[in-house]
Design an enzyme around this catalytic site. Structure first.
Site, mmCIF file in Angstrom:
data_model
loop_
_atom_site.group_PDB
_atom_site.id
_atom_site.type_symbol
_atom_site.label_atom_id
_atom_site.label_comp_id
_atom_site.label_asym_id
_atom_site.label_seq_id
_atom_site.Cartn_x
_atom_site.Cartn_y
_atom_site.Cartn_z
ATOM 1 N N GLY A 10 0.058 8.724 -5.604
ATOM 2 C CA GLY A 10 0.383 7.355 -5.175
ATOM 3 C C GLY A 10 -0.760 6.395 -5.449
ATOM 4 O O GLY A 10 -1.572 6.119 -4.565
ATOM 5 N N GLY A 15 -3.964 3.886 -2.557
ATOM 6 C CA GLY A 15 -4.252 5.142 -3.228
ATOM 7 C C GLY A 15 -5.259 4.980 -4.357
ATOM 8 O O GLY A 15 -6.178 5.797 -4.503
ATOM 9 N N SER A 130 -7.673 3.159 7.939
ATOM 10 C CA SER A 130 -7.645 1.715 8.171
ATOM 11 C C SER A 130 -8.770 1.018 7.421
ATOM 12 O O SER A 130 -9.848 1.574 7.253
ATOM 13 C CB SER A 130 -7.796 1.406 9.660
ATOM 14 O OG SER A 130 -7.883 -0.001 9.817
ATOM 15 N N LYS A 184 -3.994 5.842 14.922
ATOM 16 C CA LYS A 184 -3.890 4.746 13.938
ATOM 17 C C LYS A 184 -2.859 3.707 14.395
ATOM 18 O O LYS A 184 -3.054 2.500 14.220
ATOM 19 C CB LYS A 184 -3.509 5.307 12.561
ATOM 20 C CG LYS A 184 -3.225 4.237 11.493
ATOM 21 C CD LYS A 184 -4.472 3.512 11.051
ATOM 22 C CE LYS A 184 -4.250 2.150 10.417
ATOM 23 N NZ LYS A 184 -3.471 2.075 9.212
ATOM 24 N N HIS A 187 -4.439 1.691 17.017
ATOM 25 C CA HIS A 187 -5.363 0.781 16.320
ATOM 26 C C HIS A 187 -4.591 -0.448 15.830
ATOM 27 O O HIS A 187 -5.006 -1.580 16.015
ATOM 28 C CB HIS A 187 -6.016 1.513 15.146
ATOM 29 C CG HIS A 187 -6.675 0.595 14.150
ATOM 30 N ND1 HIS A 187 -5.954 -0.141 13.223
ATOM 31 C CD2 HIS A 187 -7.971 0.258 13.954
ATOM 32 C CE1 HIS A 187 -6.774 -0.884 12.512
ATOM 33 N NE2 HIS A 187 -8.007 -0.656 12.930
ATOM 34 N N ASN A 188 -3.455 -0.209 15.197
ATOM 35 C CA ASN A 188 -2.683 -1.331 14.650
ATOM 36 C C ASN A 188 -2.114 -2.206 15.761
ATOM 37 O O ASN A 188 -2.036 -3.423 15.614
ATOM 38 C CB ASN A 188 -1.563 -0.816 13.743
ATOM 39 C CG ASN A 188 -2.101 -0.345 12.402
ATOM 40 O OD1 ASN A 188 -3.266 0.002 12.291
ATOM 41 N ND2 ASN A 188 -1.264 -0.317 11.400
ATOM 42 N N GLU A 191 -4.840 -4.305 16.834
ATOM 43 C CA GLU A 191 -5.023 -5.286 15.745
ATOM 44 C C GLU A 191 -4.021 -6.443 15.910
ATOM 45 O O GLU A 191 -4.401 -7.617 15.811
ATOM 46 C CB GLU A 191 -4.823 -4.558 14.418
ATOM 47 C CG GLU A 191 -4.874 -5.403 13.176
ATOM 48 C CD GLU A 191 -4.492 -4.576 11.937
ATOM 49 O OE1 GLU A 191 -5.054 -3.474 11.735
ATOM 50 O OE2 GLU A 191 -3.612 -5.026 11.176
ATOM 51 N N TYR A 192 -2.763 -6.109 16.185
ATOM 52 C CA TYR A 192 -1.757 -7.157 16.406
ATOM 53 C C TYR A 192 -2.204 -8.087 17.535
ATOM 54 O O TYR A 192 -2.102 -9.310 17.434
ATOM 55 C CB TYR A 192 -0.411 -6.545 16.826
ATOM 56 C CG TYR A 192 0.538 -6.135 15.724
ATOM 57 C CD1 TYR A 192 0.147 -5.292 14.699
ATOM 58 C CD2 TYR A 192 1.861 -6.555 15.740
ATOM 59 C CE1 TYR A 192 1.041 -4.887 13.715
ATOM 60 C CE2 TYR A 192 2.770 -6.158 14.765
ATOM 61 C CZ TYR A 192 2.350 -5.319 13.757
ATOM 62 O OH TYR A 192 3.230 -4.912 12.790
HETATM 63 P P1 NDP Z 1 1.807 0.272 -2.496
HETATM 64 O O1 NDP Z 1 3.179 -0.280 -2.444
HETATM 65 O O2 NDP Z 1 0.723 -0.554 -3.064
HETATM 66 O O3 NDP Z 1 1.848 1.636 -3.326
HETATM 67 C C1 NDP Z 1 2.829 2.598 -3.097
HETATM 68 C C2 NDP Z 1 2.563 3.802 -3.961
HETATM 69 O O4 NDP Z 1 3.494 4.802 -3.618
HETATM 70 C C3 NDP Z 1 2.731 3.530 -5.451
HETATM 71 O O5 NDP Z 1 1.833 4.341 -6.148
HETATM 72 C C4 NDP Z 1 4.174 3.963 -5.711
HETATM 73 O O6 NDP Z 1 4.384 4.429 -7.021
HETATM 74 C C5 NDP Z 1 4.270 5.133 -4.763
HETATM 75 N N1 NDP Z 1 5.640 5.377 -4.342
HETATM 76 C C6 NDP Z 1 6.499 4.493 -3.804
HETATM 77 N N2 NDP Z 1 7.657 5.099 -3.490
HETATM 78 C C7 NDP Z 1 7.527 6.384 -3.876
HETATM 79 C C8 NDP Z 1 8.400 7.505 -3.825
HETATM 80 N N3 NDP Z 1 9.627 7.414 -3.313
HETATM 81 N N4 NDP Z 1 7.946 8.674 -4.309
HETATM 82 C C9 NDP Z 1 6.703 8.764 -4.837
HETATM 83 N N5 NDP Z 1 5.841 7.740 -4.927
HETATM 84 C C10 NDP Z 1 6.247 6.562 -4.429
HETATM 85 O O7 NDP Z 1 1.488 0.765 -1.009
HETATM 86 P P2 NDP Z 1 0.085 0.830 -0.245
HETATM 87 O O8 NDP Z 1 -0.925 1.469 -1.119
HETATM 88 O O9 NDP Z 1 -0.231 -0.489 0.362
HETATM 89 O O10 NDP Z 1 0.463 1.780 0.990
HETATM 90 C C11 NDP Z 1 0.550 3.187 0.879
HETATM 91 C C12 NDP Z 1 0.515 3.764 2.279
HETATM 92 O O11 NDP Z 1 -0.708 3.386 2.896
HETATM 93 C C13 NDP Z 1 1.625 3.242 3.199
HETATM 94 O O12 NDP Z 1 2.007 4.249 4.090
HETATM 95 C C14 NDP Z 1 0.941 2.127 3.936
HETATM 96 O O13 NDP Z 1 1.550 1.833 5.175
HETATM 97 C C15 NDP Z 1 -0.448 2.731 4.122
HETATM 98 N N6 NDP Z 1 -1.530 1.796 4.380
HETATM 99 C C16 NDP Z 1 -1.588 0.601 3.719
HETATM 100 C C17 NDP Z 1 -2.627 -0.281 3.985
HETATM 101 C C18 NDP Z 1 -2.749 -1.578 3.244
HETATM 102 O O14 NDP Z 1 -3.590 -2.385 3.671
HETATM 103 N N7 NDP Z 1 -2.006 -1.804 2.194
HETATM 104 C C19 NDP Z 1 -3.661 0.048 5.000
HETATM 105 C C20 NDP Z 1 -3.529 1.348 5.564
HETATM 106 C C21 NDP Z 1 -2.488 2.169 5.275
HETATM 107 P P3 NDP Z 1 4.963 3.506 -8.213
HETATM 108 O O15 NDP Z 1 3.773 2.988 -8.953
HETATM 109 O O16 NDP Z 1 5.802 4.417 -9.017
HETATM 110 O O17 NDP Z 1 5.770 2.406 -7.547
#
Ligand code: NDP
Length: 469
Positions: A10, A15, A130, A184, A187-188, A191-192
Site C-alpha cells: 500500500g 505507506g 499517528s 489510536k 488518540h484521534n 485530537e477531535y
Molecule cells: P491512501 O488512499 O493515500 O492510500 C491507500 C493505499 O491503499 C494505496 O496504495 C492503494 O493502492 C491501496 N489500496 C486501496 N484499496 C485497496 C485494496 N482494496 N486492496 C489493496 N490495496 C488497496 O491512504 P492513506 O495512506 O492515507 O491511508 C492508509 C491507512 O493509513 C488508512 O487506514 C488510514 O486511515 C491510515 N492513516 C492515514 C493517515 C493520514 O494522515 N493519511 C494517518 C494515520 C493513519 P492503489 O494505488 O492501487 O490505489
C-alpha cells in the site's frame, strides 16, 4: 540480491512515506502496491534510498523477497481491503510469519483478525500510527497491539522509524489484540476535541472580539510559547496567518465551514458509551463535526432565528488562554479515563504513563503538557488525571476563566460545545451530592425501580408506591 528485512503493502500517502522512513533507517524493504505502476514509480522516485527498495509486482514475489520469518506491513484503507489482503497473503506466508496492520482499523476488527491469526496463522499485529504524511516519513508515534513476542520481533524497526522524544522512541506495546488500535482511536478522539476547542476559541476571537485572521495568528503563536505549546496550536497559528493565493484574502476566510471525518472520533464515542466512560468533550467534538456538515440545516436555522448578536463578547485573550488550558486538561482526563475503562473491561493491562510518553512526539496531539501527564500517570495511573496535584493546581487556577468564556459565549450566541461540556463534566466531577436523587425518585415513581437511601434505612421505595404506570 539482499533479502529485505520487511515488506510493505500500500504505497499511498502513508505507506510510501513509511517505506522511505524504514529504508532511510537502514532496513532493506520490499514493496507491493495494488496498482503496479505506483510500485515502480515509488522505486524510481526513492532517490538515494532506491537501493534499499525492492519493488514487487506480485504478492508471491513480495513474500519471496523478505527474509524469514517475514513481517509485512499493510498500509491500505481500514476494513475490507485489510481482510482481502490477509486472505491473499495467508496461503503465501509461513505460520510464524507476521502481518502488521498499520492502518486505522476499528479495534474490534483487529481483535477478530488476531483471533483468526491464532487459529490459521500467520501471526498478526495491529499498530496505530499517528503523525500524518510528515510523521510517517520522519517519525510517527506508534501504538502496538498483539502478542508481546511479535511486537518484540519488529520493535527494532518500529523504534528506529518512530519519532523520538529526547532520544526515547515514541513507540510502545499497548497490550493484546486490538489494544494498539484502541489507543489510536482514543488518540484521534482527543485530537477531535483538541481541534474543536481551538476552533471554538478561534470563533470567540473572530466573531466575539472581531479580530482579523492575522491577529488571531499572533495569539496562537504567543500561546505556543506557553503551557499550550502543541502541534495543533502551532499549525492553527500557521493556517490563521496564511493568505489565499487566488484572492489575497486570509486563507481561513475562504475555506467552507464543513468539516470532514473518517470515523475514528465516532468509534471512540461509541466505544465510550459501551464502556459507560464519560468523554463529553470528545462527544461534543464529534457532534460539532457532524453538525458542521449540515450546512443547509444551519442556513435554514439562521433564516428563521437570525444570527445571534455575536460581537462584544466580554472576555479577554488571557481568559481565553486559561479556558483552553482547563479544557485541554479536562479532555485528556476524559480520554485517559476511557483507556482505563477499556483496560479493566477487556483485561488489557494498558500502560497509561507509556501512552502519554508515546504521544509526546510524532503524533498530531503532541504537546508539552503530555510530558507532565506522563509524570502524573507514572505517580499514580489509577487516579483521574484531573486529580493529580499538578493538573489540579492548573484547574484551580483556570476553571474560573473557562466559566467566564462559556458565560460570555452563551450571552453572545457563540457555540462552545466542547469547552462547555468539559466544564459541566468538571462541575459534576466535583459535586459530592449530585441531582441523581431526583432521577432515582422518578425511576421509582414510574417503574418501581427502587433506590438506596442516604441514611441506610432498608426501604427502597418512596411514599408514592402504587402511583406509577
Ligand atoms: P491512501 O488512499 O493515500 O492510500 C491507500 C493505499 O491503499 C494505496 O496504495 C492503494 O493502492 C491501496 N489500496 C486501496 N484499496 C485497496 C485494496 N482494496 N486492496 C489493496 N490495496 C488497496 O491512504 P492513506 O495512506 O492515507 O491511508 C492508509 C491507512 O493509513 C488508512 O487506514 C488510514 O486511515 C491510515 N492513516 C492515514 C493517515 C493520514 O494522515 N493519511 C494517518 C494515520 C493513519 P492503489 O494505488 O492501487 O490505489
Amino acid at each position: 540480491m539482499t533479502q529485505s528485512q520487511i515488506g510493505l503493502i500500500g504505497l499511498g500517502t502513508m505507506g510510501a512515506m513509511l517505506a522511505l522512513n524504514i529504508a532511510e533507517k537502514g532496513f532493506p524493504i520490499a514493496v507491493w502496491n495494488r496498482t503496479v505502476s505506483v510500485t515502480h514509480g515509488f522505486k524510481a522516485e526513492a532517490g538515494a534510498l532506491a537501493d534499499k527498495v525492492t519493488p514487487c509486482e506480485t504478492l508471491a514475489d513480495l513474500v519471496a523477497a523478505i527474509k524469514p520469518p517475514r513481517a509485512i506491513i499493510l498500509m491500505v484503507p481500514a476494513g475490507q481491503a485489510v481482510d482481502d489482503m490477509i486472505t491473499d497473503l495467508r496461503p503465501l506466508m509461513a505460520a510464524d510469519d507476521l502481518i502488521i496492520d498499520a492502518g486505522n482499523a476499528l479495534f474490534h476488527d483487529t481483535d477478530r483478525r488476531a483471533a483468526e491469526a491464532a487459529e490459521k496463522g500467520p501471526h498478526f499485529l495491529g499498530i496505530g500510527v499517528s503523525g500524518g504524511e510528515e510523521g510517517a516519513r520522519h517519525g510517527p508515534a506508534i501504538m502496538g497491539g498483539g502478542l508481546r513476542a511479535d511486537w518484540d520481533r519488529v520493535a527494532p524497526i518500529l523504534n528506529a522509524i518512530a519519532a523520538k522524544y529526547k532520544g526515547e522512541p515514541c513507540a510502545a506495546y499497548m497490550g493484546p489484540a486490538g489494544a494498539g488500535h484502541f489507543v489510536k482511536a482514543v488518540h484521534n478522539g482527543i485530537e477531535y476535541a483538541d481541534m474543536q476547542m481551538i476552533a471554538e476559541v478561534y470563533g470567540v476571537m473572530r466573531d466575539g472580539l472581531g479580530m482579523q485572521a492575522a491577529e488571531i495568528a499572533d495569539v496562537f503563536k504567543a500561546w505556543n510559547q506557553g503551557p499550550l505549546q502543541s502541534y495543533l496550536i502551532e499549525i492553527s497559528g500557521e493556517v490563521s496567518a496564511a493568505t489565499d493565493t487566488h484572492t489575497g484574502k486570509p486563507m481561513l476566510d475562504m475555506i467552507l465551514d464543513r468539516a470532514g471525518q473518517k470515523g475514528t472520533g465516532r468509534w471512540t464515542v461509541i466505544e465510550a458509551q459501551h464502556l459507560a466512560a464519560t468523554i463529553p468533550a470528545i462527544e461534543a467534538a464529534v457532534m460539532a463535526r457532524n453538525l458542521s456538515s449540515r450546512l443547509e440545516d444551519r442556513l435554514a436555522g439562521e433564516a428563521v432565528f437570525g444570527t445571534a448578536p455575536q460581537a462584544g463578547a466580554n472576555v479577554t485573550l488571557a481568559q481565553l488562554e486559561q479556558a483552553m488550558i482547563a479544557g485541554k486538561i479536562l479532555c485528556y482526563a476524559q480520554g485517559f479515563a476511557l483507556i482505563s475503562a477499556a483496560s479493566n473491561a477487556f483485561d488489557w493491562p494498558m500502560p497509561l504513563p507509556e501512552i502519554a510518553r508515546v504521544w509526546r512526539e510524532g503524533c498530531i496531539i503532541r504537546s508539552s503538557m503530555l510530558n507532565d501527564m506522563a509524570t502524573a500517570l507514572t505517580e499514580d495511573a489509577t487516579r483521574n488525571l484531573m486529580l493529580a496535584p499538578f493538573f489540579a493546581d492548573h484547574l484551580k487556577a483556570s476553571h474560573g476563566a473557562l466559566r467566564q468564556v462559556i458565560a460570555a459565549g452563551a450571552l453572545s450566541g457563540l457555540p462552545l460545545p466542547a469547552l462547555a461540556s468539559g466544564l459541566a463534566w468538571f462541575d459534576m466531577m466535583r459535586t459530592g451530592r449530585s441531582t441523581a436523587n431526583m432521577i432515582q425518585a422518578q425511576r421509582d415513581f414510574f417503574g418501581a425501580h427502587g433506590f438506596e437511601r442516604v441514611d441506610g434505612i432498608d426501604d427502597k421505595h418512596g411514599p408514592w408506591a402504587g402511583h406509577g404506570i
